[in-house]
Write a protein that holds these residues in place. Structure first.
Motif, PDB file in Angstrom:
ATOM      1  N   ILE A  98       0.829  -1.460  -0.011  1.00 25.66           N
ATOM      2  CA  ILE A  98      -0.337  -0.061   0.133  1.00 25.66           C
ATOM      3  C   ILE A  98       1.109   1.095   0.175  1.00 25.66           C
ATOM      4  CG2 ILE A  98      -1.536   1.554   1.228  1.00 25.66           C
ATOM      5  CD1 ILE A  98      -3.232  -0.982   0.256  1.00 25.66           C
ATOM      6  N   THR A  99       1.934   1.142   1.130  1.00 29.39           N
ATOM      7  CA  THR A  99       3.027   2.406   0.653  1.00 29.39           C
ATOM      8  C   THR A  99       3.622   2.707  -0.581  1.00 29.39           C
ATOM      9  OG1 THR A  99       3.187   2.087   3.175  1.00 29.39           O
ATOM     10  CG2 THR A  99       4.692   3.214   2.071  1.00 29.39           C
ATOM     11  N   LEU A 100       4.065   1.882  -0.726  1.00 28.31           N
ATOM     12  CA  LEU A 100       5.092   1.566  -2.502  1.00 28.31           C
ATOM     13  C   LEU A 100       4.161   2.081  -3.154  1.00 28.31           C
ATOM     14  CD1 LEU A 100       6.973  -1.963  -2.240  1.00 28.31           C
ATOM     15  CD2 LEU A 100       7.438   0.892  -1.754  1.00 28.31           C
ATOM     16  N   GLU A 101       2.401   1.465  -3.265  1.00 34.17           N
ATOM     17  CA  GLU A 101       1.914   2.023  -4.198  1.00 34.17           C
ATOM     18  C   GLU A 101       0.685   3.529  -4.556  1.00 34.17           C
ATOM     19  OE1 GLU A 101      -1.231  -0.692  -5.123  1.00 34.17           O
ATOM     20  OE2 GLU A 101      -0.202  -2.742  -5.118  1.00 34.17           O
ATOM     21  N   THR A 102       0.814   4.171  -3.071  1.00 36.83           N
ATOM     22  CA  THR A 102      -0.103   5.385  -2.701  1.00 36.83           C
ATOM     23  C   THR A 102       1.170   6.552  -2.312  1.00 36.83           C
ATOM     24  OG1 THR A 102      -0.907   4.246  -0.725  1.00 36.83           O
ATOM     25  CG2 THR A 102      -1.713   4.240  -2.558  1.00 36.83           C
ATOM     26  N   LEU A 103       2.112   5.675  -0.904  1.00 39.34           N
ATOM     27  CA  LEU A 103       3.228   6.535  -0.848  1.00 39.34           C
ATOM     28  C   LEU A 103       2.510   7.049   0.900  1.00 39.34           C
ATOM     29  CD1 LEU A 103       4.311   9.342  -3.457  1.00 39.34           C
ATOM     30  CD2 LEU A 103       5.354   6.807  -2.499  1.00 39.34           C
ATOM     31  N   GLU A 104       1.185   6.900   0.998  1.00 43.22           N
ATOM     32  CA  GLU A 104       0.444   6.916   2.104  1.00 43.22           C
ATOM     33  C   GLU A 104       1.411   6.532   4.064  1.00 43.22           C
ATOM     34  OE1 GLU A 104      -2.810   4.091   3.513  1.00 43.22           O
ATOM     35  OE2 GLU A 104      -3.135   5.650   2.248  1.00 43.22           O
ATOM     36  N   TYR A 105       1.526   6.991   5.021  1.00 46.54           N
ATOM     37  CA  TYR A 105       2.107   7.086   6.244  1.00 46.54           C
ATOM     38  C   TYR A 105       1.187   5.100   6.208  1.00 46.54           C
ATOM     39  CZ  TYR A 105       4.034   7.439  10.619  1.00 46.54           C
ATOM     40  OH  TYR A 105       5.121   6.742  11.449  1.00 46.54           O
ATOM     41  N   SER A 106       2.581   4.326   7.172  1.00 48.78           N
ATOM     42  CA  SER A 106       2.609   3.245   6.998  1.00 48.78           C
ATOM     43  C   SER A 106       2.996   3.306   8.897  1.00 48.78           C
ATOM     44  CB  SER A 106       2.800   2.309   6.640  1.00 48.78           C
ATOM     45  OG  SER A 106       2.791   1.317   7.761  1.00 48.78           O
TER      46      SER A 106
END
Length: 657
Positions: free
Chosen positions: A253-261
């Motif tokens: 998810i982070t790789l695709e959307t760059l959102e914080y994990s």
């Protein structure tokens, strides 16, 4: 809507997605994930900010799914043009803004220095919360309490910032205005959630009171599983939750959307750091919005920003504004150290002293005969009930607790039954009916008393099965306080039944006193009793009304409860036990003969010398008290000569054979 679904007995959903700020509100309806997920899975989230978002009462009731955070967007074109750096402190932001805005005032009239985003929506709460957090003493310092020098200095600086580089109108602009500035590049500094802005902006952490200190409020959603959906559904839901919160899934998810994990270890992963600025992500100093769980979050949030805005945009002194908000966090009660508490404490002390001293009255020779209207043990029951009811006057002191809630019911119901049931039995014996049931009741006085107490105890035990809860009363522009609240229908139903039972006891006693009000032998007792019972009944009604309405002033509520508790608990004792004998003694009325005549049966024969009329009567009350006053024993066949010159009473032992 979510809470309504969770409270429903028939759960429509198994898995719930919700904003993390409601974790304390919804958490009680979710399973403890720590009991279902592998330990290593939970350990992934045990560092960083996640425990503050998802743990309730030491239980993992949820896990984060999506996280948003606030950042500062800096217009690099303008900063580089005037050789300025990204500000690390609020003072640097103010000075840089003043300098560049002064230079650009003739070039671009649409340019703003700093948006603030202190509007009247939840966004305003986000901005205030992170700003206050950025003014703490050190990186490891917790969120400061609201009424202290740190917060006062922070808000004074915020007002100074607004007046020097912005305006009320600019600070109050909301999300749409901010997004417009992010899009057109017409701002020097913009504070907003992590989004993709105009390329002229560079993302930075928010400034702080000094270098190294910052603050960023978290937004986002969490996931939880209902705790009342059955083991089969729970196990299936846990598998889904485990998958979508797994490290591999969150990495993708982070790789695709760059959102914080919210899995901190991902920011040590080379794959992640190739597409995300891991150093920047690790530098963000998160702060969750955490308000008291018992307070409705939306209401509390509104009160929080409204109180501060009265200073920021108005003329209210900062201390007054902060104290007004701080009252939202406090729940007040009366103690013996308060002026009201001391006053009533003094009154209660005097009353307690009078109650104790009055117990000596039956032992005074000139008053002893006026207490023969009841058996000695009946007096003991009644006085015991008085002291139980008097206990009501003390439960209002100090913080409200569940134990005190139950003690109030116990003192009221059991105390009133002990106090009045002996009097009912006394009047019952003076009513002469040939009805078998009535005669049985007359003979079984102790069983009647015990039966009523048994009913009281059964209802009280049902109330204990569904204990009271503490209801938080929030008073706008006032002081909050706590009250007892019925948690369930069973508790409320049994409480109402108890109130009905106690009311019936009062009404029955009053009815018996009323029908005997003109009785030549008991009219004095009846009239004294009617006065006291009217006071007790009125007090009980007022207590019930006070329990069902909110006055929104804990001082007034305490005073009213104390007044009616006092009237309820001591009226009968003061009027019937203290005032009645003293008044009869003052009037020099010989009650001893009248008590004897009031309770007639086959044990005594009254012979009127004028008419030779024989009246059969029984007087267990008189015979019992004759022993206490050293009268001649019936068992010795002695004659008892009473003070009435018109009648001669002879006692006889009836041979059972």
């Amino acid at each position: 809507m979510v809470e309504k679904l969770l409270k429903s007995k028939k759960r429509k959903y198994d898995i719930y997605f919700f904003e993390y700020i409601y974790n304390s509100r919804f958490g009680p309806y979710f399973i403890n994930l720590g009991e279902y997920l592998p330990k290593e899975h939970i350990d992934m989230y045990s560092e960083g900010i996640t425990p503050q978002l998802c743990i309730l009462n030491e239980k993992w009731v949820s896990l984060p799914i999506k996280i948003s955070y606030d950042v500062l967007y800096c217009n690099m074109d303008l900063l580089e043009k005037y050789d300025k750096t990204i500000p690390e402190t609020w003072d640097e932001l103010i000075e840089t803004s003043k300098y560049i805005m002064d230079k650009e005032k003739d070039n671009d009239t649409d340019l703003i220095s700093f948006n603030g985003l202190y509007d009247y929506t939840e966004t305003g709460t986000v901005s205030l919360y992170e700003y206050i957090y950025s003014n703490r003493d050190s990186v490891n310092s917790p969120f400061p309490s609201f009424v202290n020098e740190t917060v006062i200095n922070a808000l004074e600086k915020l007002k100074y910032m607004k007046e020097k580089i912005a305006s009320d109108e600019q600070f109050q602009q909301g999300t749409l205005y901010t997004l417009g500035k992010l899009n057109d590049g017409k701002a020097l500094f913009i504070k907003y959630w992590n989004v993709i802005p105009n390329p002229v902006y560079k993302m930075s952490i928010l400034p702080g009171i000094k270098k190294g200190i910052s603050g960023s409020t978290i937004g986002g959603q969490s996931i939880g599983i209902g705790n009342d959906i059955g083991d089969k559904k729970i196990n299936a839901s846990v598998k889904i939750l485990e998958y979508i919160t797994s490290k591999e899934f969150r990495k993708n998810i982070t790789l695709e959307t760059l959102e914080y994990s919210t899995i901190p270890s991902l920011y040590d992963d080379d794959d992640i750091c190739e597409v995300v600025d891991c150093k920047f992500m690790k530098s963000i100093q998160f702060v969750p919005r955490k308000f008291p769980p018992e307070y409705p979050y939306d209401v509390y949030s509104k009160e929080f920003r409204s109180s501060i805005y009265e200073y920021l945009y108005g003329d209210k002194p900062i201390i007054e504004a902060l104290n007004e908000f701080d009252n939202l966090n406090k729940f007040y009660s009366i103690s013996f150290s308060d002026s009201i508490g001391k006053a009533f404490g003094f009154i209660l002390g005097i009353i307690a002293l009078i109650l104790i001293v009055s117990l000596a009255l039956p032992f005074i020779p000139n008053l002893r005969k006026y207490y023969k209207v009841l058996y000695l043990d009946f007096w003991i029951y009644s006085i015991f009930g008085t002291f139980l009811m008097f206990g009501l006057c003390f439960v209002g002191y100090g913080p409200v607790t569940v134990i005190k809630c139950h003690l109030k019911v116990f003192f009221l119901s059991i105390g009133l039954s002990f106090n009045l049931m002996p009097i009912i039995c006394m009047f019952n014996k003076s009513i002469h009916k040939k009805d078998i049931l009535w005669q049985t009741i007359k003979k079984q006085s102790y069983f009647v008393i015990m039966g009523v107490l048994l009913i009281n105890n059964i209802l009280y035990m049902f109330i204990l099965k569904e204990p009271f809860t503490i209801d938080k009363i929030f008073v706008k522009n006032g002081k909050n306080y706590n009250r007892c609240k019925s948690r369930s229908g069973l508790n409320r139903f049994c409480f109402y039944l108890l109130m009905i039972l106690e009311t019936l006891i009062i009404l029955i006693t009053q009815w018996l006193a009323f029908i005997k009000r003109n009785n030549i032998y008991l009219k004095k007792e009846s009239r004294f009793l009617i006065i006291s019972l009217y006071t007790v009944l009125l007090s009980l009604i007022m207590i019930f009304i006070l329990e069902t309405v909110n006055i929104n002033d804990y001082n007034i509520e305490f005073i009213l409860f104390e007044v009616f508790y006092i009237l309820f608990s001591i009226s009968n004792h003061f009027i019937f036990f203290i005032i009645r004998p003293l008044w009869l003694r003052y009037k020099k009325i010989d009650e001893e003969l009248e008590y004897l005549k009031a309770f007639r049966s086959n044990t005594f024969s009254y012979i009127n010398e004028n008419t030779n009329q024989i009246m059969n009567s029984k007087s267990p009350i008189y015979s019992k008290f004759s022993l206490y006053t050293n009268s001649q024993s019936l068992m010795n066949n002695r004659s008892i000569v009473l003070s009435n010159p018109n009648a001669l009473v002879k006692s006889q032992v009836i041979n059972p054979s």
